[in-house]
Design a protein around this motif. Sequence first.
Motif, PDB file in Angstrom:
ATOM      1  N   SER A  43      44.677  46.799  22.694  1.00  0.00           N
ATOM      2  CA  SER A  43      43.382  46.422  23.268  1.00  0.00           C
ATOM      3  C   SER A  43      43.525  46.223  24.766  1.00  0.00           C
ATOM      4  N   ARG A  73      41.101  44.748  26.529  1.00  0.00           N
ATOM      5  CA  ARG A  73      40.033  43.814  26.898  1.00  0.00           C
ATOM      6  C   ARG A  73      40.443  42.888  28.037  1.00  0.00           C
ATOM      7  N   ARG A  74      41.689  42.457  27.988  1.00  0.00           N
ATOM      8  CA  ARG A  74      42.159  41.584  29.065  1.00  0.00           C
ATOM      9  C   ARG A  74      42.141  42.308  30.409  1.00  0.00           C
ATOM     10  N   LEU A  75      42.602  43.562  30.369  1.00  0.00           N
ATOM     11  CA  LEU A  75      42.602  44.359  31.595  1.00  0.00           C
ATOM     12  C   LEU A  75      41.170  44.566  32.096  1.00  0.00           C
ATOM     13  N   GLU A  76      40.264  44.801  31.164  1.00  0.00           N
ATOM     14  CA  GLU A  76      38.868  45.031  31.556  1.00  0.00           C
ATOM     15  C   GLU A  76      38.254  43.809  32.217  1.00  0.00           C
ATOM     16  N   SER A  77      38.780  42.638  31.882  1.00  0.00           N
ATOM     17  CA  SER A  77      38.186  41.430  32.448  1.00  0.00           C
ATOM     18  C   SER A  77      38.660  41.176  33.877  1.00  0.00           C
ATOM     19  N   ARG A  78      39.677  41.923  34.342  1.00  0.00           N
ATOM     20  CA  ARG A  78      40.225  41.700  35.676  1.00  0.00           C
ATOM     21  C   ARG A  78      39.573  42.633  36.698  1.00  0.00           C
ATOM     22  N   GLU A  86      49.882  39.162  38.938  1.00  0.00           N
ATOM     23  CA  GLU A  86      49.116  39.929  37.969  1.00  0.00           C
ATOM     24  C   GLU A  86      48.618  41.221  38.619  1.00  0.00           C
ATOM     25  N   ARG A 107      53.170  39.799  33.723  1.00  0.00           N
ATOM     26  CA  ARG A 107      51.724  39.814  33.945  1.00  0.00           C
ATOM     27  C   ARG A 107      51.265  41.162  34.487  1.00  0.00           C
ATOM     28  N   PHE A 162      50.018  44.919  33.939  1.00  0.00           N
ATOM     29  CA  PHE A 162      49.481  45.945  33.046  1.00  0.00           C
ATOM     30  C   PHE A 162      50.017  47.274  33.567  1.00  0.00           C
TER      31      PHE A 162
END
Lengths: 429, 251
Positions: free
Chosen positions: A54, A56-61, A199, A227, A229
Amino acid sequence: MSAAPAELLGHYRAAFEAMRAGHEASAAQRAAAFDRFATLGFPAARDEGWKYTSLRRLESRRFPVGAGASDVTLPASLAAHRLVIVDGQLRSDLASPGALPAGVRVRSLGQAHADGESLAALLRVTQGGGTERFAALNAALCPDVVLLDIAAHTVAEPLEVLVATSAGEPGMSHPRLVIRAAAGSTSRIIVRHLGDDAERLVNAVVDVEVGPDAAVHLYRMLDSGARTFHIERLEATVAQRGLFVAHDAQLGAGLARLDLHARLAAPQAAAELTGLFLADGTRHLDTHVHVDHLAVATRSLQDYRGIAAGRGRAVFNGKAVVHVGAQQSQARQTSRNLLLTPGAEIDTKPELEIYADDVQCSHGATTGQLDPAALFYLRSRGLTEMEARNALTRAFTGAVVSRMDHAPFAQRVRDALDARLAALLETWS
Amino acid sequence: MLSIRNLHAQIGDRKILKGLDLEIHAGEVHAIMGPNGSGKSTLASVLAGRAGVDVTEGRVEYLGQDLLAMEPEDRARAGVFLAFQYPVEIPGVNNAYLLKAALNAVRKQRGLSELDAFEFLALVRDKMKLMQMDESFLNRGVNEGFSGGEKKRNEILQMAMLEPKLAVLDETDSGLDIDALRVVANGVNSLRGPERSIVLVTHYQRLLDYIEPDFVHVLSGGRILKTGDKSLALELEKRGYDWVQQEARVA
C-alpha cells in the motif's frame, strides 16, 4: 488504476511545472511522461502488482523536490572508480579522483543531447508492470540523466555509482541512470542507493542496454534509512548472446518497491537475477522480478532469498514469460523465504507463462522458519541459541551472497547483514 | 557423574520412560540395549535436552547439578555430549566453523583461552587422522552430503575435539559397515579414561565387540529390567530380549 486525488496530483504537477525552466529541450518528452503519470495515478490494491503493498502513507506526504546542493556523507568506495549522483544530479566534485575506467564514458542529458543522442530514448517510459507510473513520473521530474557508455570490446574495471540524497532534509528525488554496453564489452557496475534517516521519496529508474555478445554485471544495493520510500524500475534489454547479471541486496528503506525486468530480445540472450532482501523492524520490501523470453534459445535464472523479522513484511513476485517462438529457452526460478519471528510476513508468488512448446522451465517457492532440528544440533554442541540462529540465518543468505563475485561488494553485504542480524538477535535474547 | 532416578518421560501423550533408574560413575562405560521402541533414544534425548520430550517425574543429576534445568548449550559446555543417531545436515554452516565455535565455547567454560587458527588446525588435523577423515570435510557444510558412515565419524570427531565428561552415543553403530565401525570404535576407545563416562545406546551387540562396556543394561518398556556385565550382551545376542522381559514379569 486509480487516478490520484486532485490535490495530490496538483503537488506533483507543481513540481513538474517548476522543472520546466532549464529543461526546454526535453519539454515535449517530459510533458508526455507527466500526462502518463497523471493518467495512471498512484496504484491501488486492486491494481496488478500492488496487492500487498500500500502506498497510502506515501500518498499522504508532500515532498519538496530535493535541491542536490547540500552536503552528503560518502561511505568508503567499493571500487577504485566512483561516480556520485545526489538528488538525481551527477556531482563531478564528488567523483573519485581517478578517471573513469578505460572504455567508459559518462555524460549528462544536456551533453548527450548536444551530441545528437535521442532524448526520446533517454527519457523513454516503457509500458507495463506495476511501476510504469513511477517511471513516467521520473521521466517528467528527473533533473538529469546520467548516461554511461561502455565502449565495444572493452573489459572495463569495476565502477561504483553511488546514488545518494542530500542530507537531513525531507524531499524527493528522481535519479535516472542509463547504461549502454556496446557489443562485446564486459563491465561490472555497482549501483548503491544510500540515504539517511530523513523522510523522503526516491523514485529511481535504471535502464540497461546489453549489446550483442556483451556482459553487464550489476551489483545493486539498497541501504537507505527506515523513513525512505524507495521505488525503482530497473530494466535490462539484452541483445544476441548478451548476458545481464544482477546481484541484488535489498536491505532497506522503510518501504521499497523494486521492479527488476529483463527482456531477452534476441537469440541466446541470458539473464541471471539473484538477490536477497531483509525486511526487519517495520520495513516493507517488495521485489518484482520479471523476465521476458522473446527469442529462441534464451536463458534465465532467478534465485532470491528473503528474510522477514519483527513486524517486517516482504513481497516477492518472480515471473518468467516464454513468448511465442522463443523455443529452446530455459527459465529457472527459485524463491526461498525465512520468517525469523512470528509477526513477520512474506508473500511470495512464482509465476511462469509459457507460450512455446520446446522449453525447459522450473520454479519453486518455499517459506519457513529456521529448522528446529538444526538449531538443537548446534546448541547441543555448545552454541547459544543466538549463535545458532545467527549461523543458520547466515547460511540461508550465504548461497546468494557467495555468488556476488565482487569481493568488496559481497563483504559490504555480509557486514550489513551481520549488523542487522546482530541487532535482531539481541532483541530475542 | 550421572544419577537418574525414577525418570518418567513422554512425547505428546505417549508415555515412554516409566521410572528409569541409572547410576553412572566417572570412568565407566555403560551399554544400554533394548528392543525397538523401548525408550533408548528418548533417554538420549532427555539427557541432551531436546525439545518435545516432556519429563513428568524423576530427577537427573549430573556432577551434582540438576541436568534437566539446564539449556542444551549449557549441558554441552558443562561436558555432556550426544552423538546423534541421525546427525542433521546443515548446508551453509561450515564444519570447521562449528568445530571451532563448539570447542571455544567448551574451553571458555573450563576457563581456558580460545585456540587461535593455528592451534585449532593442528588439533583438528590430529583428530581427523584418528577418524580417518579427509581434511576436505572441514570446508563442507555440517554433514552436508555426507554418507551415513561419514556422518557418524563426524560425530565422533566432534566428540574427540570437545573431550566431554559424559558422552552419550545414540545408535552410533547403526548403518556402519565393519570398517567404519572399527574407525568409530577406535575413536571412542581413544577417549576412554578415568575422568570420562560413556553411555552406548545400541540395538546390537556388534559394537560391544569393539568397545568393551563395564556394564550392560536392558531397557524395555521404559525401565531398566536387568543389569549385567558384557556377558549379558552376548546372551542377549543369542537369546533375544523376550527372556529378560519374562524374567522381569515373574519378579
